[in-house]
Design an enzyme around this catalytic site. Structure first.
Site, PDB file in Angstrom:
ATOM      1  N   CYS A 176       0.262   1.500  -0.832  1.00  0.00           N
ATOM      2  CA  CYS A 176       0.117   2.845  -1.407  1.00  0.00           C
ATOM      3  C   CYS A 176       1.265   3.788  -1.084  1.00  0.00           C
ATOM      4  O   CYS A 176       1.950   4.260  -1.990  1.00  0.00           O
ATOM      5  CB  CYS A 176      -1.205   3.468  -0.932  1.00  0.00           C
ATOM      6  N   GLY A 228       5.269   5.318  15.545  1.00  0.00           N
ATOM      7  CA  GLY A 228       5.418   3.881  15.388  1.00  0.00           C
ATOM      8  C   GLY A 228       6.630   3.534  14.553  1.00  0.00           C
ATOM      9  O   GLY A 228       7.572   4.323  14.444  1.00  0.00           O
ATOM     10  N   GLU A 252      -7.197   0.305   3.631  1.00  0.00           N
ATOM     11  CA  GLU A 252      -7.314  -1.128   3.869  1.00  0.00           C
ATOM     12  C   GLU A 252      -7.828  -1.352   5.283  1.00  0.00           C
ATOM     13  O   GLU A 252      -7.369  -0.734   6.232  1.00  0.00           O
ATOM     14  CB  GLU A 252      -5.968  -1.820   3.664  1.00  0.00           C
TER      15      GLU A 252
END
Length: 437
Positions: A267, A260, A155
């Site tokens: 997904c 992070g 994406e």
């Protein structure tokens, strides 16, 4: 070649537009009338950079059309792609294949001649077998070949990924129909031959498993570096340097080694769960992936506690500005976004959340009913006791720290994506909290 794409969501629309741009005639089918009406009006149902102009150009050229009539879309097609959703099934985590199987039945009923049916949706091992059984049962007279062709689109970079892929995986059976299907698929992807994109022909089950294995491995890399980040904080090391140090090893690679708040999106969460369920069904558990799923879920709440810790001993009644809500930049996708768990942790502790995201706020409103949504980063930070960068949009990479400090109640920056340099932030008068540094 005439191609029909069943499903006009993220995978179907991007794939259909790109195939049309290659010169194929493509019809995208979707049951949602509102989505098809929007596409006819030039409005995209998703945010993906460059998609609106790509769709418009190919509609204008007459190579790309949209309809809700599956029979009309399938009639005369050479290849039909199934690109419908396979969300996690409620209750057990298995992939919900009801949309795939329903599409297979409708395609069989609508087919007007020999057909190659391609499963583009991410599906568990053996799904192609069931799709073929359903279609042959519905239309014993129909000459069909069922192929697996998983997508590997990121994406935010999907068009580039489709046109310049690392690889194209095509799974078919060893039969006369399979040989014909491989020839058809070579023609479908012939425009990419000039780019020397490698095409890997495999068995159908191998192709189906390849997609899940790829996503599980990437999820594992993310989770691994997040746990190393925790160790870095404990021992006084810098995870960014560790990531670079191991990523320069060609056997490891640099991608997906950025510490992070954990992975999210459409997904990795559902595909890791589906892989685990498949492994259980075949009595071949994958303990590494099981640990990845558990650690990642805990990671998101842990990042919420990290933000709370930056507020001091009494966070109740304070305000935090969350910058970035989508699971990654350059998308409006809020599915399993780490920001949701972070925001919930703050709300549970009595903290007010002010939020801004360049593209995701419309989708986030229904998911974060107690948050205050703002027009930009500085409005979000106004009166805040801390700013937390949750998604590393470009708009947040070069904030005016002095301006930010002036509007905040307290100069505290929690950088969950390690975007900033500690020395620069502290020189601006901020207390700085990073991940693994």
């Amino acid at each position: 070649m005439r191609i029909t794409m069943i499903g006009s969501g993220y995978v179907g629309l991007v794939s259909g537009a790109c195939f049309a741009d290659f010169g194929h005639d493509v019809c995208c089918v979707d049951k949602m009338q509102a989505k098809i009406d929007a596409l006819h009006a030039g409005r995209m149902p998703i945010y993906e950079p460059g998609l609106d102009s790509l769709v418009a150009a190919n509609v204008a050229a007459g190579r790309l059309t949209f309809t809700t009539d599956l029979a009309q879309g399938v009639a005369g097609a050479d290849v039909v792609f199934i690109a419908v959703g396979t969300p996690s099934r409620r209750g057990d985590g298995h992939a919900d294949l009801s949309y795939v199987f329903a599409a297979a039945r409708e395609i069989a009923e609508a087919a007007t001649g020999p057909l190659v049916v391609v499963t583009k949706s991410t599906v568990p091992v053996g799904t192609g077998d069931e799709v073929e059984r359903i279609m042959r049962e519905a239309r014993p007279d129909l000459t069909i070949a069922v192929v697996s062709n998983p997508e590997f689109l990121r994406e935010g970079a999907a068009i580039g990924d489709f046109k310049r892929p690392d690889r194209i995986v095509i799974g078919s059976e060893n039969s006369n129909d399979g040989a014909r299907a491989r020839a058809v698929m070579r023609d479908v992807y012939r425009p990419l031959y000039l780019n020397e994109s490698p095409i890997l022909f495999t068995g159908r089950r191998t192709s189906e498993l390849t997609k899940y294995a790829a996503n599980a491995f990437l999820a594992t890399k993310i989770t691994f570096i997040n746990e190393i980040a925790d160790l870095c904080e404990a021992v006084g090391a810098d995870v960014k340097d560790v990531s670079r140090g191991i990523g320069l090893d060609n056997r490891i690679g640099r991608k997906f080694l950025h510490a992070g708040p954990g992975y999210g999106g459409s997904c990795f969460p559902k595909d890791t769960l589906a892989l685990l369920k498949t492994a259980e069904d075949f009595d071949s558990p994958i303990q590494i992936v099981d640990a990845v799923v558990k650690v990642n879920e805990a990671r998101k709440r842990k990042m919420g506690r990290k933000v709370l810790g930056a507020l001091g001993d009494a966070p109740r009644g304070k305000t935090v500005a969350l910058l970035g809500l989508t699971f990654k930049p350059n998308t409006d996708d809020m599915r399993d976004a780490p920001s949701l768990a972070v925001a919930q942790s703050l709300a549970d502790a009595g903290v007010t959340v002010r939020a801004h995201d360049p593209e995701g706020m419309e989708a986030a409103r229904g998911l974060l009913p107690d948050a205050v949504f703002t027009g930009d980063a500085y409005e979000a930070a106004t009166g805040a006791d801390a700013v937390a960068i949750v998604t590393e949009w470009d708009a947040f990479r070069a904030l005016d720290l002095q301006r930010l400090k002036q509007v905040m109640a307290a100069p505290v920056l929690v950088d969950l994506r390690n975007v900033y340099d500690r020395a620069a932030v502290e020189a601006a008068g901020f207390t700085y909290h990073a991940v693994g540094r």
